[in-house]
Design a protein around this motif. Structure first.
Motif, PDB file in Angstrom:
ATOM      1  N   VAL A 144      -0.766  -4.438  -2.800  1.00 51.98           N
ATOM      2  CA  VAL A 144       0.345  -4.359  -3.760  1.00 51.98           C
ATOM      3  C   VAL A 144       0.284  -5.499  -4.777  1.00 51.98           C
ATOM      4  O   VAL A 144       0.501  -5.286  -5.965  1.00 51.98           O
ATOM      5  N   SER A 145      -0.025  -6.721  -4.300  1.00 52.53           N
ATOM      6  CA  SER A 145      -0.047  -7.838  -5.258  1.00 52.53           C
ATOM      7  C   SER A 145      -1.474  -8.304  -5.557  1.00 52.53           C
ATOM      8  O   SER A 145      -1.681  -9.423  -6.015  1.00 52.53           O
ATOM      9  N   THR A 149       6.464  -0.157  -0.760  1.00 50.50           N
ATOM     10  CA  THR A 149       6.887   0.148   0.605  1.00 50.50           C
ATOM     11  C   THR A 149       6.698   1.638   0.920  1.00 50.50           C
ATOM     12  O   THR A 149       6.278   2.006   2.023  1.00 50.50           O
ATOM     13  N   THR A 194      -3.486  -6.980   4.887  1.00 49.66           N
ATOM     14  CA  THR A 194      -2.735  -7.318   3.677  1.00 49.66           C
ATOM     15  C   THR A 194      -3.657  -8.194   2.840  1.00 49.66           C
ATOM     16  O   THR A 194      -3.921  -9.343   3.192  1.00 49.66           O
ATOM     17  N   PHE A 225       5.363  -9.933   4.040  1.00 43.90           N
ATOM     18  CA  PHE A 225       4.920  -8.575   3.733  1.00 43.90           C
ATOM     19  C   PHE A 225       4.051  -7.999   4.850  1.00 43.90           C
ATOM     20  O   PHE A 225       4.226  -6.845   5.246  1.00 43.90           O
ATOM     21  N   SER A 265       8.109   2.762  -4.418  1.00 44.48           N
ATOM     22  CA  SER A 265       7.612   1.402  -4.595  1.00 44.48           C
ATOM     23  C   SER A 265       6.526   1.180  -3.549  1.00 44.48           C
ATOM     24  O   SER A 265       6.187   2.094  -2.789  1.00 44.48           O
ATOM     25  N   GLN A 308       4.830  -2.539 -10.270  1.00 42.06           N
ATOM     26  CA  GLN A 308       5.464  -3.691 -10.938  1.00 42.06           C
ATOM     27  C   GLN A 308       4.704  -5.005 -10.774  1.00 42.06           C
ATOM     28  O   GLN A 308       5.218  -6.054 -11.091  1.00 42.06           O
ATOM     29  N   LYS A 309       3.477  -4.948 -10.272  1.00 43.87           N
ATOM     30  CA  LYS A 309       2.725  -6.202 -10.120  1.00 43.87           C
ATOM     31  C   LYS A 309       1.502  -6.161 -11.032  1.00 43.87           C
ATOM     32  O   LYS A 309       1.652  -6.269 -12.236  1.00 43.87           O
ATOM     33  N   TRP A 332       3.124   2.195   1.795  1.00 40.42           N
ATOM     34  CA  TRP A 332       2.861   1.863   3.208  1.00 40.42           C
ATOM     35  C   TRP A 332       3.206   3.049   4.099  1.00 40.42           C
ATOM     36  O   TRP A 332       2.460   3.433   4.989  1.00 40.42           O
ATOM     37  N   THR A 346       1.895 -12.027  -0.413  1.00 40.35           N
ATOM     38  CA  THR A 346       2.650 -12.537  -1.558  1.00 40.35           C
ATOM     39  C   THR A 346       3.655 -13.620  -1.155  1.00 40.35           C
ATOM     40  O   THR A 346       4.070 -14.426  -1.977  1.00 40.35           O
TER      41      THR A 346
END
Ligand code: PLP
Length: 396
Positions: free
Chosen positions: A172-173, A65, A139, A90, A63, A195-196, A68, A143
């Motif tokens: 990620v988002s 994470t 970032t 996050f 995922s 998943q985003k 990262w 999120t």
């Protein structure tokens, strides 16, 4: 309850039927002679999503994470200095990960509601004449608070100062929803998850790595095995993987990337902008405040809404879920109980946003928050109608 459940958390996002169907296949032999014919074009096309020609896309079972972790473990050595800023759950967790890896993290604490503090980044980097700072973390979209930051601005600072630190971006988002430019912004590792913006199930860490980051990896001393970029790139070059890939999810990724490229990235970004504008118009009309403290911080993928004094945001979230099958994001850490979050990313259109806003109105009304029912939905309708009109005019 009959009817669809409303999924409006900022990840996982809604999954298109086409992506779901792409996974309805028999499990396949990832050592088959024709597997590379599937993998090589797929990796080439994911590069377009990151807007890179010179970078390398790497896809792990995992995922965000994990992404990262790959960025850190592949490029740095124990005790290396990194510059970061914390303004939500996050950005905070990424710093925590760096610390657990034994890095020396200079983490600037920022108000939750603002983003990467460019002035402070400039001052810290300017003061670092010895170039002790090896990496700078950004970032792009926090999120937890619905705050977007200026990645290009950080690149400009590094260039102005001639500072050689690597630039790592948590996208990620944001990636596949908000503009992201790997090459133009000189990003060294960009991290995303499936998943985003990619509208898929959780299960893939999708990263993009620059030549400079790979070069740093040659002398970096942190231990790595599962996430070693070198093993992955060696196998990927032949269209294979160093261990069993999540092939079914890669089929979904193929469908996702096809959908994104067919719509066109600029249209994808414009759609997110339009839908986010509708959500922000609703928040205004409810007389509530956005957690993001000003337009320069507004996120086009998630909006964190501050509930009025005396209310618990968790009551809104529970009511929405228990009575109306509507999932909203909760407040994390410092903003727990203070905000609920509306995710508006991925496979989403106007009427889905209106559905979410209508559900939020029901839940807020039930818990006794004072506003004029329909005010938010009405403001969103006006915004979407006007934005749609402008879009059609522009297309003519
Ligand atoms: C979701 C998210 C993560 C964590 O990703 P996982 O896939 O849950 O591991 C990291 N950063 C941001 C900005 C996120 O939105």
């Amino acid at each position: 309850m009959p009817g669809f459940k409303g999924l409006y958390v900022p990840g996982p996002s809604n999954m298109p039927f086409r992506v779901r169907q792409a996974m309805d296949v028999a499990l396949e032999d990832h050592r088959a002679p024709d597997f590379p014919q599937f993998i090589l074009p797929l990796l080439a096309d994911v590069k377009k999503i990151f807007k890179t020609e010179t970078g390398h896309v790497i896809v792990y079972p995992g995922s965000g994470t994990g992404g990262w972790e790959s960025a850190i473990a592949n490029t740095l050595s124990p005790g290396n200095k990194v510059l970061a800023s914390v303004f939500g759950q996050f950005s905070m967790l990424w710093v925590d990960l760096c610390q657990r890896f034994g890095l020396d993290v200079d983490a600037i604490q920022v108000d939750w509601g603002k983003g990467v503090p460019l002035d402070q980044y400039r001052a810290k980097l300017d003061a670092d004449k010895q170039h002790a700072i090896k990496a700078v973390l950004v970032t792009q979209n926090e999120t937890a608070t619905g705050v977007a930051s200026d990645v290009a601005g950080v690149r400009r600072i590094l260039d102005d100062l001639g500072h050689p630190a690597m630039l790592f971006v948590d996208g990620v988002s944001s990636i596949a929803c908000i503009d992201f430019r790997m090459d133009e912004w000189g990003v060294d590792v960009a991290v995303c998850g499936s998943q985003k913006g990619f509208m898929m199930p959780t299960g893939l860490a999708i990263v993009c790595v620059s030549e400079k980051a790979l070069k740093a990896g040659e002398t970096a001393k942190l231990p790595r095995c599962f996430f070693d970029y070198r093993d992955m790139l060696k196998s990927n070059a032949q269209g294979y993987f160093p261990y069993t890939p999540a092939a079914t999810l890669l089929r979904a990724l193929r469908a996702s990337v096809d959908m994104l490229l067919e719509e066109g990235l600029d249209n994808v970004f414009a759609r997110h902008r339009r839908l986010a504008g509708a959500v922000r118009a609703a928040v205004d009309a409810w007389g509530l405040r956005n957690c993001a403290q000003g337009p320069e911080w507004y996120s086009d993928t998630v909006t964190a809404v501050l509930v009025p004094e005396g209310f618990d945001a968790n009551d809104v979230i529970k009511t929405a879920y228990n009575r109306y099958d509507l999932s909203l994001g909760g407040g994390l850490n410092k903003v727990a109980g203070k905000v609920f979050r509306i995710g508006h990313l991925g496979w989403l259109n106007e009427i889905m946003v209106l559905q979410a806003l209508g559900g939020v109105e029901l839940a807020m009304h039930d818990v006794g928050i004072k506003f004029e029912p329909g005010a938010g939905v009405g403001a969103a309708v006006r915004h979407l109608s006007k934005a749609g009109e402008a879009m059609r005019m522009a297309a003519e």
